[in-house]
Design an enzyme around this catalytic site. Structure first.
Site, mmCIF file in Angstrom:
data_model
loop_
_atom_site.group_PDB
_atom_site.id
_atom_site.type_symbol
_atom_site.label_atom_id
_atom_site.label_comp_id
_atom_site.label_asym_id
_atom_site.label_seq_id
_atom_site.Cartn_x
_atom_site.Cartn_y
_atom_site.Cartn_z
ATOM 1 N N GLU A 45 43.921 20.900 46.144
ATOM 2 C CA GLU A 45 42.977 21.422 47.131
ATOM 3 C C GLU A 45 41.656 20.737 46.834
ATOM 4 O OE1 GLU A 45 42.835 25.626 48.006
ATOM 5 O OE2 GLU A 45 40.715 25.481 48.548
ATOM 6 N N ASP A 96 39.001 37.624 50.137
ATOM 7 C CA ASP A 96 38.296 38.216 48.988
ATOM 8 C C ASP A 96 37.135 39.101 49.416
ATOM 9 O OD1 ASP A 96 39.941 36.680 47.411
ATOM 10 O OD2 ASP A 96 38.375 35.297 46.737
ATOM 11 N N HIS A 97 36.397 38.648 50.450
ATOM 12 C CA HIS A 97 35.173 39.376 50.790
ATOM 13 C C HIS A 97 35.425 40.659 51.572
ATOM 14 C CE1 HIS A 97 32.776 36.702 48.601
ATOM 15 N NE2 HIS A 97 33.262 35.665 49.247
ATOM 16 N N HIS A 126 41.760 35.494 45.511
ATOM 17 C CA HIS A 126 41.459 35.032 44.156
ATOM 18 C C HIS A 126 41.429 36.258 43.239
ATOM 19 C CE1 HIS A 126 38.515 32.487 41.460
ATOM 20 N NE2 HIS A 126 39.531 32.992 40.776
ATOM 21 N N THR A 168 30.608 32.220 43.147
ATOM 22 C CA THR A 168 31.872 31.744 43.710
ATOM 23 C C THR A 168 32.288 30.528 42.889
ATOM 24 O OG1 THR A 168 32.974 30.972 45.727
ATOM 25 C CG2 THR A 168 30.672 30.315 45.448
ATOM 26 N N THR A 169 33.514 30.047 43.093
ATOM 27 C CA THR A 169 33.998 28.904 42.305
ATOM 28 C C THR A 169 33.060 27.713 42.506
ATOM 29 O OG1 THR A 169 36.181 29.715 42.920
ATOM 30 C CG2 THR A 169 36.096 27.627 41.748
ATOM 31 N N ASN A 223 40.926 33.271 53.366
ATOM 32 C CA ASN A 223 40.604 33.940 52.108
ATOM 33 C C ASN A 223 39.947 35.293 52.426
ATOM 34 O OD1 ASN A 223 38.962 34.829 49.905
ATOM 35 N ND2 ASN A 223 39.281 32.851 48.931
ATOM 36 N N GLU A 281 44.782 32.254 44.282
ATOM 37 C CA GLU A 281 43.851 31.438 43.496
ATOM 38 C C GLU A 281 43.728 32.080 42.138
ATOM 39 O OE1 GLU A 281 40.027 31.138 45.285
ATOM 40 O OE2 GLU A 281 40.827 30.294 47.120
ATOM 41 N N HIS A 337 36.457 25.432 50.672
ATOM 42 C CA HIS A 337 35.174 25.867 50.114
ATOM 43 C C HIS A 337 34.021 25.460 51.014
ATOM 44 C CE1 HIS A 337 32.430 27.545 47.257
ATOM 45 N NE2 HIS A 337 33.466 27.972 46.566
ATOM 46 N N GLY A 338 33.337 26.460 51.530
ATOM 47 C CA GLY A 338 32.145 26.218 52.339
ATOM 48 C C GLY A 338 32.437 25.733 53.754
ATOM 49 N N ARG A 351 36.384 41.382 40.283
ATOM 50 C CA ARG A 351 35.186 41.828 41.021
ATOM 51 C C ARG A 351 35.486 42.182 42.484
ATOM 52 N NH1 ARG A 351 31.755 36.253 41.330
ATOM 53 N NH2 ARG A 351 32.045 36.345 39.090
ATOM 54 N N HIS A 352 36.532 41.587 43.049
ATOM 55 C CA HIS A 352 36.903 41.981 44.426
ATOM 56 C C HIS A 352 38.392 42.294 44.504
ATOM 57 C CE1 HIS A 352 37.420 37.653 44.345
ATOM 58 N NE2 HIS A 352 36.175 37.366 44.675
ATOM 59 N N ARG A 404 31.965 50.672 47.775
ATOM 60 C CA ARG A 404 32.107 52.138 47.752
ATOM 61 C C ARG A 404 33.340 52.613 46.968
ATOM 62 N NH1 ARG A 404 29.927 55.573 52.131
ATOM 63 N NH2 ARG A 404 27.797 54.865 52.305
ATOM 64 N N GLY A 459 37.162 31.287 53.865
ATOM 65 C CA GLY A 459 36.944 32.716 53.708
ATOM 66 C C GLY A 459 35.621 33.201 54.232
ATOM 67 N N ARG A 486 40.368 37.345 40.223
ATOM 68 C CA ARG A 486 39.475 36.889 39.155
ATOM 69 C C ARG A 486 39.692 37.703 37.890
ATOM 70 N NH1 ARG A 486 35.053 33.549 41.407
ATOM 71 N NH2 ARG A 486 34.324 33.493 39.276
HETATM 72 N N1 PXP Z 1 39.335 27.498 48.091
HETATM 73 C C1 PXP Z 1 39.004 27.857 46.830
HETATM 74 C C2 PXP Z 1 39.752 27.245 45.709
HETATM 75 C C3 PXP Z 1 38.001 28.822 46.589
HETATM 76 O O1 PXP Z 1 37.689 29.172 45.328
HETATM 77 C C4 PXP Z 1 37.370 29.430 47.690
HETATM 78 C C5 PXP Z 1 36.359 30.506 47.456
HETATM 79 O O2 PXP Z 1 36.971 31.618 46.917
HETATM 80 C C6 PXP Z 1 37.755 29.035 48.987
HETATM 81 C C7 PXP Z 1 38.715 28.048 49.158
HETATM 82 C C8 PXP Z 1 37.108 29.616 50.197
HETATM 83 O O3 PXP Z 1 35.777 29.246 50.231
HETATM 84 P P1 PXP Z 1 34.796 29.910 51.300
HETATM 85 O O4 PXP Z 1 34.806 31.383 51.033
HETATM 86 O O5 PXP Z 1 33.487 29.256 51.021
HETATM 87 O O6 PXP Z 1 35.350 29.588 52.655
#
Ligand code: PXP
Length: 236
Positions: A151, A9-10, A43, A100-101, A7, A70, A190-191, A49-50, A18, A212, A45
């Site tokens: 998922e 996104d970040h 994702h 975050t989700t 992921n 996502e 996630h996490g 936001r990103h 910037r 991510g 959104r």
């Molecule tokens: N899966 C889903 C559905 C998510 O919403 C996210 C966070 O955007 C992730 C995976 C990745 O999670 P993490 O950034 O905590 O690894």
């Protein structure tokens, strides 16, 4: 064998600090591919936001790795998904205020919209996953709505320790077994990080692990030293 979806996104979060176009999202996808990942997750959104619309279109056009989008089951985002046609779509709940989700989909309360969304995406040959909390009940609900995959939300597992973590792992395993029994693809995310990935990767039938934040955080420290060295050599 499990696969890795990264992921990014970040990377876009950093760009939005910037809004000068760097770090470039396609360059990030190339680095992710070079590192050996199997797919790219973003994702889109509702508040953008990103990741923004242009990112999604560019990632699809450049076709560096299969794209996993996502998305909330909202008309606006579904329209974009049907136009972009990512390989995979993962339907997630979305709240504007969350960082975050936060949790999995409440499938039972949103049945009609989820069934319709899954149907539309599948007609476009997009593989549809539902992001759900790890319970047998949620897996059954997702299957009955026509999801191709689930998922499993690993956030609680990731944020717990000791006995509580073992309990969360058991929940993941039961939900995973039900997913396979019902003939769906099994993903999780996630996490997840470098310390907690092993027990999850070992769950039988685990396919895509979407990760991510921990990877982007690690990249800061695996990359910062050489980035500084490069600037030092220009200055001195
Ligand atoms: N899966 C889903 C559905 C998510 O919403 C996210 C966070 O955007 C992730 C995976 C990745 O999670 P993490 O950034 O905590 O690894």
């Amino acid at each position: 064998m499990s696969k890795l979806g990264v992921n990014i996104d970040h990377v876009a979060t950093l760009r939005q600090a910037r809004r000068e176009g760097i770090p470039d999202i396609v360059q990030a996808a190339c680095a992710v591919a070079a590192g050996g990942a199997d797919s790219i997750t973003v994702h889109l959104r509702l508040d953008r936001r990103h990741i923004n619309d242009e990112d999604v279109y560019r990632l699809k056009k450049e076709n560096i790795l299969p794209l996993n989008l996502e998305m909330a089951a909202s008309e606006e985002i579904v329209k974009i998904a049907l136009d972009v046609k990512p390989a995979y779509a993962c339907i997630v709940p979305e709240k504007r205020q969350e960082l975050t989700t936060e949790g999995g989909l409440d499938v039972a309360s949103n049945r009609d919209i989820l069934v319709k969304t899954a149907e539309k995406l599948k007609e476009s040959e997009i593989e549809v996953a539902f992001f759900i909390d790890p319970s047998v009940e949620s897996v059954r609900e997702a299957a009955s709505c026509g999801a191709d995959a689930v998922e499993l939300h690993t956030g609680r597992y990731a944020n717990s320790s000791g006995r509580e973590r073992q309990t969360e792992l058991k929940k993941l395993k039961s939900a995973a077994a039900e997913t396979l029994k019902l003939g769906m693809k099994l993903n999780a995310g996630h996490g997840l990080n470098y310390d907690n990935i092993n027990p999850v990767k070992e769950i039988e039938g685990m396919s895509d692990l979407n990760i991510g934040y921990s990877i982007v955080c690690r990249a800061v420290f695996t990359g910062l030293e050489s980035a500084v060295r490069e600037m030092v050599s220009l200055i001195k």
